[in-house]
Design a protein around this motif. Sequence first.
Motif, PDB file in Angstrom:
ATOM      1  N   PRO A   1       0.799  -1.232   0.000  1.00 37.47           N
ATOM      2  CA  PRO A   1       0.000   0.000   0.000  1.00 37.47           C
ATOM      3  C   PRO A   1       0.829   1.278   0.000  1.00 37.47           C
ATOM      4  O   PRO A   1       0.365   2.312  -0.490  1.00 37.47           O
ATOM      5  N   SER A   2       2.016   1.223   0.530  1.00 35.23           N
ATOM      6  CA  SER A   2       2.873   2.420   0.553  1.00 35.23           C
ATOM      7  C   SER A   2       3.298   2.847  -0.844  1.00 35.23           C
ATOM      8  O   SER A   2       3.826   3.941  -1.025  1.00 35.23           O
ATOM      9  N   ALA A   3       3.074   1.982  -1.847  1.00 35.15           N
ATOM     10  CA  ALA A   3       3.455   2.301  -3.226  1.00 35.15           C
ATOM     11  C   ALA A   3       2.314   2.964  -3.994  1.00 35.15           C
ATOM     12  O   ALA A   3       2.342   3.020  -5.223  1.00 35.15           O
ATOM     13  N   SER A   4       1.310   3.490  -3.288  1.00 33.12           N
ATOM     14  CA  SER A   4       0.165   4.101  -3.966  1.00 33.12           C
ATOM     15  C   SER A   4       0.577   5.253  -4.873  1.00 33.12           C
ATOM     16  O   SER A   4      -0.086   5.542  -5.875  1.00 33.12           O
ATOM     17  N   PHE A   5       1.694   5.897  -4.543  1.00 28.86           N
ATOM     18  CA  PHE A   5       2.218   6.982  -5.369  1.00 28.86           C
ATOM     19  C   PHE A   5       2.489   6.504  -6.799  1.00 28.86           C
ATOM     20  O   PHE A   5       2.439   7.289  -7.749  1.00 28.86           O
ATOM     21  N   ALA A   6       2.759   5.213  -6.947  1.00 33.58           N
ATOM     22  CA  ALA A   6       3.108   4.658  -8.264  1.00 33.58           C
ATOM     23  C   ALA A   6       1.900   4.079  -8.991  1.00 33.58           C
ATOM     24  O   ALA A   6       2.057   3.484 -10.058  1.00 33.58           O
ATOM     25  N   GLU A   7       0.682   4.279  -8.470  1.00 28.97           N
ATOM     26  CA  GLU A   7      -0.491   3.610  -9.033  1.00 28.97           C
ATOM     27  C   GLU A   7      -0.680   3.900 -10.518  1.00 28.97           C
ATOM     28  O   GLU A   7      -0.897   2.982 -11.319  1.00 28.97           O
ATOM     29  N   HIS A   8      -0.602   5.150 -10.928  1.00 26.91           N
ATOM     30  CA  HIS A   8      -0.837   5.493 -12.328  1.00 26.91           C
ATOM     31  C   HIS A   8       0.244   4.900 -13.237  1.00 26.91           C
ATOM     32  O   HIS A   8      -0.062   4.407 -14.328  1.00 26.91           O
TER      33      HIS A   8
END
Length: 419
Positions: free
Chosen positions: A251-258
């Motif tokens: 979940p901490s990688a949400s910044f990379a979602e797009h």
Amino acid sequence: MFSFVRAAALCGLLLPGCRDGGAVEDPVSVASGRDRTAAESTPPLETPPHRDESYARWIERLKNFGPGVPEAEAAIPEMIALAASTETPPTLRRQIVLMLGRLGAPASTAVPMLRGLLSEPALGDDVPAAWSAKALALLGPPAREAVPELGTLLRDETTPREARRNALEALGRIGGEHPDTLPLLIGFLEAPSTSESTQQQQLEWQLAVVDALTLIGPNAAGAMPVLIRRLEHPQELLRARVLAALAAIGPSASFAEHAIAERLVFDADPDVRRQAALALGALGPTESHLLLTLSEDSETEVRRLSALGLGRFRRLDEESRGALLNLSRDDEPGVRLEAARALAAQKLDRPRAIATLLELMLAEDRTVRVDAARLLEEWKPTAAELDLDARREDFQRQPESQRLLERMLRNLGLSAGPP
């Protein structure tokens, strides 16, 4: 003038060999004989650890050693001494070093010795630094104090490749237990290694660094910017591994979602797209909003991959549950199959999942039929859950599906019922 008797007596006092009337012995031989006699009369000392017969005994002992074996843990001080000695044969030395790593936390006292081995020069094919780095990787967090030496070894471009790879693994398994681990790995990913002379070697180096970040997991969140940039790398293998690292961050990688979603939709490589779906699934329903949007995409493969990602959610909220149920009713068999697999993974609506798989066993695509049957076998449904009476005529009209059903029922220990 000496008499013959007096000369003989004097000879007997000074030269023992004359006492028996024999030839006069060399004084050096006499002395060595005394030494042998003394040695034979002295109780034997404990066999030094560098004797050949002792090495043979150690090789046999190591066969019975392993994690949790009391004898192995009791022998740790002896193993450390043997591993530290350059007189120990390299083969035995290597086995002992790796065994210390396998023993885990009880062998943490070996870390100072292993740190020293990292700087020991290689002798032909024997690379003590490679053994040591692998042992430190096996030890994991208890090896945290070795991070400075591991960094030094990795920055030395003359270090043998095996030692460098093992050192990267050690950093990954030590992870956040040392503050310098992540900065080191980020630096290695950003800067190419000059010792890797070919493109293939450069790729292998970057793959090893990314794998180390994957081992760190959530604590590698600080590496996201450089990982996202690597998603544009021309090598699909590296893109896939980067996505695996982002999935491990969670979940901490949400910044990379797009950036991840772009790989799922637009990447030309199937494995990269699959890894992107898994990475989005690892973000979870709170963070991965795009996965729900992709479940309604016009492209079949995108919808299938969205089902794959939804199945990786640790917890389904109402919206994601509805999306998955809709996918289980998709027109495309491949999408329904992936949705049924996801429903099973989430332990959600088992009756619908079983019904979907039975329908897919009647599909035109043989691969879909076989996968559906295999998945049903894994779930081990009861005869009541299968409710075959309602579908018996459908299977009888398709001989291949009928044979597949009969084999599945035999494997489950269930009766196929009347023909």
